[in-house]
Design a protein around this motif. Structure first.
Motif, PDB file in Angstrom:
ATOM      1  N   SER A  84     -38.928  -8.654 -11.824  1.00  0.00           N
ATOM      2  CA  SER A  84     -38.909  -7.218 -11.546  1.00  0.00           C
ATOM      3  C   SER A  84     -38.302  -6.968 -10.176  1.00  0.00           C
ATOM      4  O   SER A  84     -38.349  -7.831  -9.287  1.00  0.00           O
ATOM      5  CB  SER A  84     -40.330  -6.648 -11.592  1.00  0.00           C
ATOM      6  N   PRO A  85     -37.716  -5.779  -9.966  1.00  0.00           N
ATOM      7  CA  PRO A  85     -37.266  -5.432  -8.610  1.00  0.00           C
ATOM      8  C   PRO A  85     -38.451  -5.480  -7.642  1.00  0.00           C
ATOM      9  O   PRO A  85     -39.585  -5.157  -8.016  1.00  0.00           O
ATOM     10  CB  PRO A  85     -36.740  -4.002  -8.781  1.00  0.00           C
ATOM     11  N   VAL A  86     -38.180  -5.890  -6.428  1.00  0.00           N
ATOM     12  CA  VAL A  86     -39.235  -6.049  -5.422  1.00  0.00           C
ATOM     13  C   VAL A  86     -38.964  -5.091  -4.270  1.00  0.00           C
ATOM     14  O   VAL A  86     -37.852  -5.047  -3.728  1.00  0.00           O
ATOM     15  CB  VAL A  86     -39.303  -7.497  -4.895  1.00  0.00           C
ATOM     16  N   ILE A  87     -39.980  -4.317  -3.922  1.00  0.00           N
ATOM     17  CA  ILE A  87     -39.922  -3.447  -2.744  1.00  0.00           C
ATOM     18  C   ILE A  87     -40.889  -4.004  -1.713  1.00  0.00           C
ATOM     19  O   ILE A  87     -42.107  -4.069  -1.953  1.00  0.00           O
ATOM     20  CB  ILE A  87     -40.285  -1.993  -3.095  1.00  0.00           C
ATOM     21  N   ALA A  88     -40.350  -4.446  -0.602  1.00  0.00           N
ATOM     22  CA  ALA A  88     -41.167  -5.017   0.472  1.00  0.00           C
ATOM     23  C   ALA A  88     -41.419  -3.950   1.529  1.00  0.00           C
ATOM     24  O   ALA A  88     -40.465  -3.335   2.041  1.00  0.00           O
ATOM     25  CB  ALA A  88     -40.460  -6.220   1.091  1.00  0.00           C
ATOM     26  N   VAL A  89     -42.697  -3.707   1.831  1.00  0.00           N
ATOM     27  CA  VAL A  89     -43.095  -2.689   2.806  1.00  0.00           C
ATOM     28  C   VAL A  89     -43.770  -3.388   3.976  1.00  0.00           C
ATOM     29  O   VAL A  89     -44.665  -4.217   3.788  1.00  0.00           O
ATOM     30  CB  VAL A  89     -44.052  -1.663   2.177  1.00  0.00           C
ATOM     31  N   SER A  90     -43.346  -3.044   5.186  1.00  0.00           N
ATOM     32  CA  SER A  90     -43.966  -3.605   6.393  1.00  0.00           C
ATOM     33  C   SER A  90     -44.321  -2.459   7.341  1.00  0.00           C
ATOM     34  O   SER A  90     -43.723  -1.379   7.288  1.00  0.00           O
ATOM     35  CB  SER A  90     -43.010  -4.589   7.089  1.00  0.00           C
ATOM     36  N   GLY A 106     -30.799   3.088 -20.690  1.00  0.00           N
ATOM     37  CA  GLY A 106     -29.445   2.796 -20.242  1.00  0.00           C
ATOM     38  C   GLY A 106     -29.002   3.602 -19.053  1.00  0.00           C
ATOM     39  O   GLY A 106     -27.988   3.267 -18.413  1.00  0.00           O
ATOM     40  N   ASP A 107     -29.710   4.694 -18.730  1.00  0.00           N
ATOM     41  CA  ASP A 107     -29.352   5.509 -17.575  1.00  0.00           C
ATOM     42  C   ASP A 107     -29.904   4.886 -16.293  1.00  0.00           C
ATOM     43  O   ASP A 107     -30.900   4.161 -16.330  1.00  0.00           O
ATOM     44  CB  ASP A 107     -29.902   6.930 -17.721  1.00  0.00           C
ATOM     45  N   PRO A 108     -29.277   5.191 -15.146  1.00  0.00           N
ATOM     46  CA  PRO A 108     -29.864   4.763 -13.871  1.00  0.00           C
ATOM     47  C   PRO A 108     -31.200   5.461 -13.650  1.00  0.00           C
ATOM     48  O   PRO A 108     -31.457   6.547 -14.183  1.00  0.00           O
ATOM     49  CB  PRO A 108     -28.820   5.196 -12.833  1.00  0.00           C
ATOM     50  N   ALA A 109     -32.048   4.843 -12.865  1.00  0.00           N
ATOM     51  CA  ALA A 109     -33.356   5.414 -12.544  1.00  0.00           C
ATOM     52  C   ALA A 109     -33.352   5.880 -11.100  1.00  0.00           C
ATOM     53  O   ALA A 109     -32.935   5.145 -10.201  1.00  0.00           O
ATOM     54  CB  ALA A 109     -34.468   4.395 -12.772  1.00  0.00           C
ATOM     55  N   LEU A 110     -33.788   7.102 -10.897  1.00  0.00           N
ATOM     56  CA  LEU A 110     -33.938   7.643  -9.553  1.00  0.00           C
ATOM     57  C   LEU A 110     -35.364   7.375  -9.088  1.00  0.00           C
ATOM     58  O   LEU A 110     -36.333   7.707  -9.785  1.00  0.00           O
ATOM     59  CB  LEU A 110     -33.651   9.142  -9.534  1.00  0.00           C
ATOM     60  N   GLU A 151     -29.423  -0.359 -13.323  1.00  0.00           N
ATOM     61  CA  GLU A 151     -29.654  -0.792 -14.704  1.00  0.00           C
ATOM     62  C   GLU A 151     -31.113  -1.225 -14.843  1.00  0.00           C
ATOM     63  O   GLU A 151     -31.417  -2.412 -14.931  1.00  0.00           O
ATOM     64  CB  GLU A 151     -28.715  -1.948 -15.072  1.00  0.00           C
ATOM     65  N   PRO A 152     -32.010  -0.263 -14.914  1.00  0.00           N
ATOM     66  CA  PRO A 152     -33.427  -0.626 -14.929  1.00  0.00           C
ATOM     67  C   PRO A 152     -33.957  -1.019 -16.301  1.00  0.00           C
ATOM     68  O   PRO A 152     -35.065  -1.538 -16.399  1.00  0.00           O
ATOM     69  CB  PRO A 152     -34.105   0.668 -14.469  1.00  0.00           C
ATOM     70  N   SER A 153     -33.202  -0.761 -17.373  1.00  0.00           N
ATOM     71  CA  SER A 153     -33.727  -0.976 -18.718  1.00  0.00           C
ATOM     72  C   SER A 153     -32.954  -2.064 -19.445  1.00  0.00           C
ATOM     73  O   SER A 153     -31.806  -2.369 -19.122  1.00  0.00           O
ATOM     74  CB  SER A 153     -33.664   0.324 -19.529  1.00  0.00           C
ATOM     75  N   SER A 154     -33.621  -2.660 -20.438  1.00  0.00           N
ATOM     76  CA  SER A 154     -33.000  -3.630 -21.328  1.00  0.00           C
ATOM     77  C   SER A 154     -33.366  -3.263 -22.755  1.00  0.00           C
ATOM     78  O   SER A 154     -34.432  -2.687 -23.007  1.00  0.00           O
ATOM     79  CB  SER A 154     -33.455  -5.058 -21.006  1.00  0.00           C
ATOM     80  N   LYS A 155     -32.508  -3.614 -23.706  1.00  0.00           N
ATOM     81  CA  LYS A 155     -32.676  -3.164 -25.085  1.00  0.00           C
ATOM     82  C   LYS A 155     -33.941  -3.720 -25.715  1.00  0.00           C
ATOM     83  O   LYS A 155     -34.256  -4.899 -25.587  1.00  0.00           O
ATOM     84  CB  LYS A 155     -31.456  -3.584 -25.905  1.00  0.00           C
ATOM     85  N   ARG A 156     -34.657  -2.850 -26.413  1.00  0.00           N
ATOM     86  CA  ARG A 156     -35.810  -3.252 -27.227  1.00  0.00           C
ATOM     87  C   ARG A 156     -35.500  -3.034 -28.701  1.00  0.00           C
ATOM     88  O   ARG A 156     -35.764  -3.870 -29.541  1.00  0.00           O
ATOM     89  CB  ARG A 156     -37.038  -2.434 -26.820  1.00  0.00           C
ATOM     90  N   SER A 157     -34.951  -1.887 -29.037  1.00  0.00           N
ATOM     91  CA  SER A 157     -34.451  -1.568 -30.370  1.00  0.00           C
ATOM     92  C   SER A 157     -33.402  -0.484 -30.193  1.00  0.00           C
ATOM     93  O   SER A 157     -33.028  -0.153 -29.064  1.00  0.00           O
ATOM     94  CB  SER A 157     -35.579  -1.106 -31.296  1.00  0.00           C
ATOM     95  N   LEU A 165     -40.683  -2.030 -13.823  1.00  0.00           N
ATOM     96  CA  LEU A 165     -40.950  -1.214 -12.651  1.00  0.00           C
ATOM     97  C   LEU A 165     -41.020  -2.095 -11.408  1.00  0.00           C
ATOM     98  O   LEU A 165     -41.413  -3.269 -11.488  1.00  0.00           O
ATOM     99  CB  LEU A 165     -42.266  -0.448 -12.830  1.00  0.00           C
ATOM    100  N   PRO A 166     -40.630  -1.573 -10.258  1.00  0.00           N
ATOM    101  CA  PRO A 166     -40.619  -2.389  -9.039  1.00  0.00           C
ATOM    102  C   PRO A 166     -42.009  -2.892  -8.663  1.00  0.00           C
ATOM    103  O   PRO A 166     -43.024  -2.226  -8.878  1.00  0.00           O
ATOM    104  CB  PRO A 166     -40.077  -1.427  -7.972  1.00  0.00           C
ATOM    105  N   VAL A 167     -42.032  -4.097  -8.124  1.00  0.00           N
ATOM    106  CA  VAL A 167     -43.248  -4.690  -7.565  1.00  0.00           C
ATOM    107  C   VAL A 167     -43.273  -4.404  -6.071  1.00  0.00           C
ATOM    108  O   VAL A 167     -42.259  -4.563  -5.382  1.00  0.00           O
ATOM    109  CB  VAL A 167     -43.270  -6.216  -7.823  1.00  0.00           C
TER     110      VAL A 167
END
Length: 265
Positions: A84-90, A106-110, A151-157, A165-167
């Motif tokens: 998953s995408p990683v968001i590092a907070v300090s 398939g759309d970008p995620a804001l 590209e946050p999504s991958s095909k399921r059907s 979702l980001p960690v």
């Protein structure tokens, strides 16, 4: 493969089958015509000759369309294996909230990040994913920043997808929420883990302090379940119609002609 590809392939099958049926039927007629029999006797009803073969070709094309569409709709791919995408907070002593908004698979995620418990002058956030290099997220004085996942999504059907979702690493726990388009919804059964709740049009997942929570959300069009049932029914009806057509032409029609000849004799 898209719906347009399926339609194009089905139409090609209709044309090929129709031409093949006409050729196979005309070859013996051509032999009889060369022996002196007129075309009017060989094909007394041209419209019936064409419509019957066109009906068979259209039935096979419809069957192919339904089978491929059903395969694309009913097929359930496994969740993605990537990280998953990683968001590092300090520089934060509070919780971090991640809000993602996506209209369709398939759309970008804001994304919007809200960091609480900021320590003046030392707070920062960075995001890293497999498709993007590590990049900073600018936070304002209230700890709010914005980012985009290309590209946050991958095909399921055909009608649904998986979204990772980001960690969040750092801070005192986190939450992630997902907002979808009007025609989409989260599959709470197949999402890993299931959402903690639904609030103001958002599906929410909570992660406790000290835990790194990865979320794979299964989302798709809210008509998918109904579409699957309709496709199965159409598939059964199409096969039933084709079987009835072949039985009528190959079994019933020859038997009727034989009975007619017996009556004349």
């Amino acid at each position: 493969m898209t719906f347009s590809d399926v339609i194009e392939a089905s139409l090609s099958v209709v044309l090929f089958v129709f031409v093949a049926l006409c050729i196979f039927s005309l070859i013996p007629m051509l032999v009889k015509w060369r022996k002196g029999r007129p075309w009017g006797e060989l094909i007394p009803h041209p419209g019936r000759f064409i419509s019957f073969r066109l009906g068979i070709a259209a039935g096979l094309g419809a069957a192919l369309f339904v089978i491929v569409a059903a395969a694309l709709t009913l097929n359930q791919h496994r969740p993605p294996q990537g990280e998953s995408p990683v968001i590092a907070v300090s520089g934060s002593t509070g919780r971090t909230a991640i809000d993602l908004s996506i209209k369709d698979c398939g759309d970008p995620a804001l994304g919007t990040i809200r960091v609480s418990g900021l320590q003046s002058g030392s707070s920062m956030a960075t995001i890293q994913s497999e498709r993007d290099l590590s990049r900073p997220i600018a936070l304002n004085r209230n700890g709010v920043g914005h980012f985009t996942l290309r590209e946050p999504s991958s095909k399921r059907s055909l009608l649904s997808c998986f979204m990772q979702l980001p960690v969040v690493e750092g801070g005192a726990g986190s939450s992630a929420s997902l907002t979808l388009g009007n025609d989409m919804q989260v599959d709470t059964v197949n999402s890993i883990p299931a959402p903690s709740g639904y609030l103001n049009g958002r599906w929410v997942w909570n992660c406790q302090p000290g835990e790194t929570c990865g979320v794979v959300a299964a989302a798709g069009l809210d008509v998918e379940d109904g579409a699957q049932q309709i496709i199965v029914l159409i598939l059964a009806s199409v096969f039933g119609a084709i079987i009835a057509l072949f039985i009528g032409k190959l079994v019933i029609e020859p038997a009727r002609r034989r009975l007619d000849r017996l009556k004349k004799d």
